[in-house]
Design an enzyme around this catalytic site. Structure first.
Site, PDB file in Angstrom:
ATOM      1  N   PRO A   1       0.813  -1.215   0.000  1.00  0.00           N
ATOM      2  CA  PRO A   1       0.000   0.000   0.000  1.00  0.00           C
ATOM      3  C   PRO A   1       0.850   1.270   0.000  1.00  0.00           C
ATOM      4  O   PRO A   1       1.731   1.432   0.830  1.00  0.00           O
ATOM      5  CB  PRO A   1      -0.799  -0.094   1.301  1.00  0.00           C
ATOM      6  CG  PRO A   1      -0.394  -1.365   1.946  1.00  0.00           C
ATOM      7  CD  PRO A   1       0.888  -1.791   1.339  1.00  0.00           C
ATOM      8  N   GLU A   2       0.542   2.139  -0.938  1.00  0.00           N
ATOM      9  CA  GLU A   2       1.097   3.481  -0.941  1.00  0.00           C
ATOM     10  C   GLU A   2      -0.033   4.435  -0.559  1.00  0.00           C
ATOM     11  O   GLU A   2      -1.104   4.000  -0.155  1.00  0.00           O
ATOM     12  CB  GLU A   2       1.674   3.801  -2.321  1.00  0.00           C
ATOM     13  CG  GLU A   2       2.692   2.760  -2.793  1.00  0.00           C
ATOM     14  CD  GLU A   2       3.286   3.054  -4.151  1.00  0.00           C
ATOM     15  OE1 GLU A   2       3.408   4.233  -4.499  1.00  0.00           O
ATOM     16  OE2 GLU A   2       3.632   2.104  -4.865  1.00  0.00           O
TER      17      GLU A   2
ATOM     18  N   ARG B   1       3.425 -11.191   5.243  1.00  0.00           N
ATOM     19  CA  ARG B   1       4.876 -11.048   5.427  1.00  0.00           C
ATOM     20  C   ARG B   1       5.254 -10.505   6.802  1.00  0.00           C
ATOM     21  O   ARG B   1       6.457 -10.372   7.074  1.00  0.00           O
ATOM     22  CB  ARG B   1       5.459 -10.159   4.318  1.00  0.00           C
ATOM     23  CG  ARG B   1       5.551 -10.899   3.001  1.00  0.00           C
ATOM     24  CD  ARG B   1       6.065 -10.019   1.893  1.00  0.00           C
ATOM     25  NE  ARG B   1       7.509  -9.785   1.970  1.00  0.00           N
ATOM     26  CZ  ARG B   1       8.174  -9.071   1.067  1.00  0.00           C
ATOM     27  NH1 ARG B   1       7.537  -8.513   0.065  1.00  0.00           N
ATOM     28  NH2 ARG B   1       9.458  -8.914   1.183  1.00  0.00           N
TER      29      ARG B   1
ATOM     30  N   ARG C   1      21.016  18.077  -3.795  1.00  0.00           N
ATOM     31  CA  ARG C   1      20.999  16.612  -3.660  1.00  0.00           C
ATOM     32  C   ARG C   1      21.452  15.970  -4.968  1.00  0.00           C
ATOM     33  O   ARG C   1      20.940  16.287  -6.036  1.00  0.00           O
ATOM     34  CB  ARG C   1      19.578  16.132  -3.311  1.00  0.00           C
ATOM     35  CG  ARG C   1      18.981  16.793  -2.070  1.00  0.00           C
ATOM     36  CD  ARG C   1      19.756  16.434  -0.809  1.00  0.00           C
ATOM     37  NE  ARG C   1      19.807  15.023  -0.552  1.00  0.00           N
ATOM     38  CZ  ARG C   1      18.917  14.363   0.198  1.00  0.00           C
ATOM     39  NH1 ARG C   1      17.926  15.012   0.751  1.00  0.00           N
ATOM     40  NH2 ARG C   1      19.050  13.079   0.404  1.00  0.00           N
TER      41      ARG C   1
END
Length: 284
Positions: free
Chosen positions: A2-3, A112, A151
């Site tokens: 799930p995002e 999991r 970055r």
DNA sequence: ACCACAACCTGGCCGC
DNA sequence: TGCGGCCAGGTTGTGG
């Protein structure tokens, strides 16, 4: 699994089922599910509490309680929350059961066992380091640009860093970069303000559409496949343009979609639509 | 800051 | 059918 869109749909589905319900009993079947305190203390402290809301921050689910504490859940890869009648047979991989005051049970299922429960006084102690909510007003193109300055890490890798922006995972990072026409390997600091404008729009449109479609459901088995708490599958996987589509023609230009590794994660992109020519990298 | 890699777990799928 | 190897939507910790 799930995002942000999947978690958002989970929160919305659970709201009418949980808000106002009191927790009569808590059974933790997999002790390591609980972080920050013992499973016994977690169960004792949650028992008797009323759930006053369901909310989301990034990929975290937040359940504020009537005593001011908050039950926080992260589903990680394969976690699912379901509300079912108490007498229904307990399925395999159910690691926590909450008895509610209306004869229903809230069950946590996770093949999991990566998911996590917290019970905290202040949600900030769990979610405090998260970056901005991508769909909130505080997330602006300039805010995104500023966070990428200096970055050198690949932009795809930074989009997965929840401190930069909260809620994107592997699917929606790849899809948003495709929609913005940005090479996932590009050093984040080389994105221009114009690039960030497009990426900001792409992130929002991708997430908003995915929420509307009920999220993405991938994979054949019900264990690894995202389902709403109601058991319904999402449909945004039908709108994926690059994710898990290596070798397929790009929906825009027809070039074969490529699959590479970035930051140990599989990454999918169109080598033509997302072409980037680094300055000074031209060769004969 | 940044990178690689292992760890946490289990199941599915592919090739032999 | 079995077995080894690789894949998986997430995050954290370690060591360089």
């Amino acid at each position: 699994m799930p995002e942000l869109p999947e978690v958002e749909n989970t929160v919305r589905d659970l709201k009418p089922l949980l808000v106002g319900r009191r927790v009569l009993d808590v059974r933790i079947l997999w002790p390591r599910l609980v972080h920050g305190k013992s499973p016994e203390a977690f169960a004792v402290e949650l028992t008797g509490r009323q759930i006053v809301n369901t909310d989301r921050r990034g990929k975290y689910l937040l359940f504020p309680l009537d005593n001011g504490c908050t039950w926080v859940v992260h589903l990680r890869m394969t976690g699912q929350l379901h509300v079912v009648p108490a007498q229904a047979e307990v399925e395999r991989y159910v690691h926590a059961v909450l008895d509610l005051d209306n004869g229903q049970q809230l069950r946590y299922r996770d093949a999991r066992k990566f998911g996590r429960f917290y019970l905290v006084d202040e949600p900030e102690s769990v979610i405090g380091k998260l970056g901005p909510e991508p769909l909130s007003e505080s997330f602006t193109p300039l805010e995104l640009f500023n966070r990428l300055q200096g970055r050198r890490t690949a932009i795809k890798t930074l989009l997965l860093d929840q401190r930069v922006v909260a809620g994107l995972g592997n699917i929606y990072a790849d899809e948003a970069l495709f929609r913005a026409g940005i090479d996932p390997r590009r050093p984040a600091g080389t994105l221009t303000q114009a690039d960030c404008n497009r990426l900001h729009t792409a992130i929002r449109q991708t997430l908003a559409t995915a929420i509307r479609e009920g999220g993405s459901s991938l994979g054949g088995s019900a264990l690894t496949n995202y389902r709403r708490p109601t058991g319904v599958q999402g449909s945004f996987q039908r709108r994926h343009q690059v994710y898990h589509l290596a070798g397929h023609p790009c929906p825009v230009c027809g070039a074969p979609i490529e699959r590479i590794k970035l930051g140990q994660r599989s990454t999918h992109f169109c080598p033509r639509c997302q072409l980037y020519e680094p300055l000074g990298a031209e060769s004969s």
